[in-house]
Design an enzyme around this catalytic site. Structure first.
Site, mmCIF file in Angstrom:
data_model
loop_
_atom_site.group_PDB
_atom_site.id
_atom_site.type_symbol
_atom_site.label_atom_id
_atom_site.label_comp_id
_atom_site.label_asym_id
_atom_site.label_seq_id
_atom_site.Cartn_x
_atom_site.Cartn_y
_atom_site.Cartn_z
ATOM 1 N N ASP A 35 0.835 -1.196 0.000
ATOM 2 C CA ASP A 35 0.000 0.000 0.000
ATOM 3 C C ASP A 35 0.874 1.252 0.000
ATOM 4 O O ASP A 35 2.039 1.207 0.409
ATOM 5 C CB ASP A 35 -0.902 0.030 1.247
ATOM 6 C CG ASP A 35 -2.024 -0.980 1.196
ATOM 7 O OD1 ASP A 35 -2.303 -1.506 0.103
ATOM 8 O OD2 ASP A 35 -2.625 -1.246 2.246
ATOM 9 N N LYS A 57 -4.347 2.326 -2.527
ATOM 10 C CA LYS A 57 -5.637 2.973 -2.760
ATOM 11 C C LYS A 57 -5.701 4.195 -1.858
ATOM 12 O O LYS A 57 -5.659 4.078 -0.638
ATOM 13 C CB LYS A 57 -6.793 2.013 -2.452
ATOM 14 C CG LYS A 57 -6.893 0.853 -3.414
ATOM 15 C CD LYS A 57 -8.057 -0.049 -3.091
ATOM 16 C CE LYS A 57 -7.785 -0.929 -1.876
ATOM 17 N NZ LYS A 57 -6.727 -1.908 -2.114
ATOM 18 N N MET A 172 -10.427 7.414 8.495
ATOM 19 C CA MET A 172 -10.877 7.907 7.186
ATOM 20 C C MET A 172 -12.025 8.899 7.334
ATOM 21 O O MET A 172 -13.009 8.868 6.593
ATOM 22 C CB MET A 172 -11.294 6.726 6.296
ATOM 23 C CG MET A 172 -10.154 5.769 6.008
ATOM 24 S SD MET A 172 -10.661 4.256 5.163
ATOM 25 C CE MET A 172 -11.541 3.395 6.482
#
Length: 243
Positions: A35, A57, A172
């Site tokens: 990642d 991502k 997030m």
């Protein structure tokens, strides 16, 4: 011959916070699918000649589709090589781990999961605070601030999230935190509830901001888009200790 996949939780990005077991598996890997947040100095631990494949991502950026990541895991492992899937934080906490595990199970490929340090623990440690306290903060809850569309999830347990005696961690949630706070206040949480905003944990540009949920919501509403990863803690413990 079928290969094997090791899921390594890389923590916040500081290689010194990687587990010894994770570091050993990384050194032995033939292929590392990593990642964005699990790159940098941690990849220096991979053996020379290992195939390093970026599959990150990130919100607002071109990103590798999840089905493509799943396919890569299966194809590399089916070729008989030792594969590491390097994920940021702890892979089991909002890391889309289950989708990748399902792909391997369906293909009959073996795997192991090596846990790591999630950003909630790192943020608290860097701020010099605990996540729990006897009698007054005996519950910690992790929640995502974004659903699959990137918006605030609508089916959250608002009564639990507005509990002033819990330590709540929002992953997030930078973009959706103003809407989250509006809901929390609507459900009885005081606007002056302490909050800790932590971004770029374990990196040279790490930043910790101590404030309140209302003030943080206003700041984030004005701030616009950002590319750095952040986590938000709120509850009584978030404001207990001086910076």
């Amino acid at each position: 011959m079928s290969g094997f996949v090791t899921f390594i939780s890389a923590g916040p990005g500081d290689p010194e916070l990687l587990t010894l077991k994770g570091a050993a598996r990384l050194r032995d890997a033939d292929v590392v699918l990593y990642d964005d947040l699990a790159s940098g100095a941690i990849l220096d631990l991979a053996r020379p000649g290992a195939n390093l494949v970026a599959v990150g991502k990130r919100a607002g950026r071109p990103s590798t589709k999840q089905h493509h990541v799943n396919r890569l895991l299966v194809d590399y492992a089916a070729a008989g090589v030792r594969v590491v899937r390097l994920k940021s934080g702890d892979a089991g906490i909002f890391g889309r781990l289950e989708e990748e595990l399902e792909a391997l199970r369906e293909a009959g490929i073996g795997y192991e999961i090596i846990p790591g340090i999630t950003s909630a623990c790192v943020a608290a440690a860097q701020a010099g605070i605990p996540l729990t306290r006897r009698h007054t903060s005996r519950r910690v809850q992790f929640v995502t601030g974004a659903d699959v569309t990137g918006e605030l999830p609508q089916n959250l347990n608002w009564a639990a999230l507005a509990d002033p005696e819990a330590t709540t961690v929002v992953y997030m949630g930078r973009r959706t935190f103003p809407a989250l706070v509006a809901k929390l206040i609507e459900h009885g949480l005081a606007p002056d509830t302490p909050a800790l905003f932590a971004e770029s944990l374990g990196r040279p540009d790490e930043r910790l901001v101590r404030t309140t949920i209302a003030e943080l919501a206003e700041q984030l509403a004005r701030g616009g888009a950002a590319s750095t990863a952040a986590v938000i803690l709120f509850g009584a413990l978030a404001g207990d200790y001086p910076s």
